[in-house]
Design a protein around this motif. Sequence first.
Motif: not given
Length: 129
Positions: A105-115
Amino acid sequence: MSVMNRQEFEEYCNEFSSGSERADFFDRYYDPDAVFEHPLKGAFKGKKAIVEFWTAGHKGIREVLKPQNVLLDAHRIAAEVLVEWHCLEDTDYLGLRKKGHVYYAECAAFFHLKNGRFAHVKLYLNEKK
């Protein structure tokens, strides 16, 4: 870790792909109240729900993440990731899967970081036929 760089993100992908113990993995990379959104399986909140999804939800599958294009800033990561699902047994993970086969599969992944840890992850998947 206050900010994640590309090498650390690749280490994250490699460790996930290795099948390492998921509770310890979560503690290293995720905020305790993290939300993980999967496009077909729904949203999971917190360590218990996310670790359960990674273990029971992936029964019979070893998932390998291969990051391609990765964009980072201090609080976000956007990544195009090639995904391989190696079937260790017959399973119905995202459809019928046969032992010994590999699905892609192809995946678009979006990560939001905290500390420096993942607080929110949202995935989009396109299975390769």
